[in-house]
Scaffold this motif. Structure first.
Motif, PDB file in Angstrom:
ATOM      1  N   ARG A   1       3.396   5.702   2.334  1.00 52.90           N
ATOM      2  CA  ARG A   1       2.780   7.004   2.054  1.00 52.90           C
ATOM      3  C   ARG A   1       1.346   7.067   2.553  1.00 52.90           C
ATOM      4  NH1 ARG A   1       2.782   9.602  -3.848  1.00 52.90           N
ATOM      5  NH2 ARG A   1       4.788  10.401  -3.185  1.00 52.90           N
ATOM      6  N   HIS A   2       0.540   6.071   2.211  1.00 52.01           N
ATOM      7  CA  HIS A   2      -0.892   6.158   2.484  1.00 52.01           C
ATOM      8  C   HIS A   2      -1.315   5.473   3.785  1.00 52.01           C
ATOM      9  CE1 HIS A   2      -1.645   8.088  -1.331  1.00 52.01           C
ATOM     10  NE2 HIS A   2      -0.846   7.192  -1.887  1.00 52.01           N
ATOM     11  N   TYR A   3      -0.623   4.419   4.184  1.00 52.47           N
ATOM     12  CA  TYR A   3      -0.985   3.720   5.424  1.00 52.47           C
ATOM     13  C   TYR A   3      -0.282   4.357   6.616  1.00 52.47           C
ATOM     14  CZ  TYR A   3      -1.890  -0.255   8.535  1.00 52.47           C
ATOM     15  OH  TYR A   3      -2.307  -1.047   9.572  1.00 52.47           O
ATOM     16  N   GLU A   4       0.995   4.689   6.443  1.00 54.92           N
ATOM     17  CA  GLU A   4       1.765   5.285   7.539  1.00 54.92           C
ATOM     18  C   GLU A   4       1.749   6.809   7.509  1.00 54.92           C
ATOM     19  OE1 GLU A   4       3.457   3.861  10.222  1.00 54.92           O
ATOM     20  OE2 GLU A   4       2.231   2.182   9.579  1.00 54.92           O
ATOM     21  N   GLY A   5       1.411   7.413   6.364  1.00 51.08           N
ATOM     22  CA  GLY A   5       1.338   8.867   6.262  1.00 51.08           C
ATOM     23  C   GLY A   5       2.698   9.548   6.233  1.00 51.08           C
TER      24      GLY A   5
ATOM     25  N   SER B   1       6.077  11.339   4.556  1.00 48.86           N
ATOM     26  CA  SER B   1       6.369  12.219   3.425  1.00 48.86           C
ATOM     27  C   SER B   1       7.336  11.515   2.480  1.00 48.86           C
ATOM     28  CB  SER B   1       7.010  13.515   3.934  1.00 48.86           C
ATOM     29  OG  SER B   1       8.312  13.236   4.435  1.00 48.86           O
TER      30      SER B   1
ATOM     31  N   THR C   1     -11.352  10.100  -3.750  1.00 46.84           N
ATOM     32  CA  THR C   1     -10.004   9.830  -4.252  1.00 46.84           C
ATOM     33  C   THR C   1     -10.004   9.843  -5.776  1.00 46.84           C
ATOM     34  OG1 THR C   1      -9.541   8.489  -2.316  1.00 46.84           O
ATOM     35  CG2 THR C   1      -8.087   8.195  -4.211  1.00 46.84           C
TER      36      THR C   1
END
Length: 174
Positions: free
Chosen positions: A119-123, A125, A166
């Motif tokens: 989710r956060h490193y690869e972006g 969905s 964040t």
């Protein structure tokens, strides 16, 4: 099977990035190297049909995420036991504020870590993560929520690793 110079070029060009991705997924260099090696072996076997596609790296990253998931599925059924080495070894983590975050991330269960990395490193969905890991979208959301809660409790507010923006965004959602 004939050697294809495009495959060797792909490995030379993207190998280090794949190893970094594997490290973020697995939490250590040894498992990361294993993930990359196994995924590249599978890519090599499928290279004739994949080389025409625009993004073989996507295939490798998806394969790595699935291999990682399969590993923790198998390990949760196993009871591993071994003698500890006489001297411990700790992987070198980044300096500065990120160190606490990386340590907390490495302490998460495999599924939560995989979801957060995707989710956060690869972006990706929620739907893409669910497809990649072979789990439902609801499981993706619950694992992400649990993982983020564990990270927040492991790193105190105002502490290193979590940017102030964040923290504010999280507090606004609560």
């Amino acid at each position: 099977m004939e050697a294809d110079p495009r495959f060797a070029g792909f490995v030379a060009e993207r190998g280090e990035a794949l190893l970094r991705y594997g490290y973020v997924l697995a939490g250590n260099h040894h498992d990361a190297a294993d993930l990359v090696q196994e995924a590249l072996l599978r890519l090599r076997a499928s290279w004739p049909r994949l080389r025409a596609k625009d993004n073989p790296e996507s295939y490798v990253r998806t394969t790595m995420a699935r291999l990682h998931t399969a590993t923790w599925r198998l390990r949760r059924r196993e009871l591993l036991a071994w003698d500890l080495p006489e001297q411990g070894h700790h992987d070198v983590l980044p300096d500065g504020d990120e160190q606490a975050m990386w340590q907390a991330l490495a302490g998460l269960p495999r599924r939560q870590r995989a979801v957060l990395v995707l989710r956060h490193y690869e972006g990706l969905s929620d739907a893409e993560i669910a497809k990649t890991l072979g789990i439902s979208r609801g499981t993706v959301r619950s694992q992400a929520s649990r993982g983020l809660d564990k990270l927040r409790s492991a790193i105190p507010t105002g502490g290193p690793g979590i940017p102030e923006s964040t923290r504010r965004e999280y507090e606004e959602r609560r």
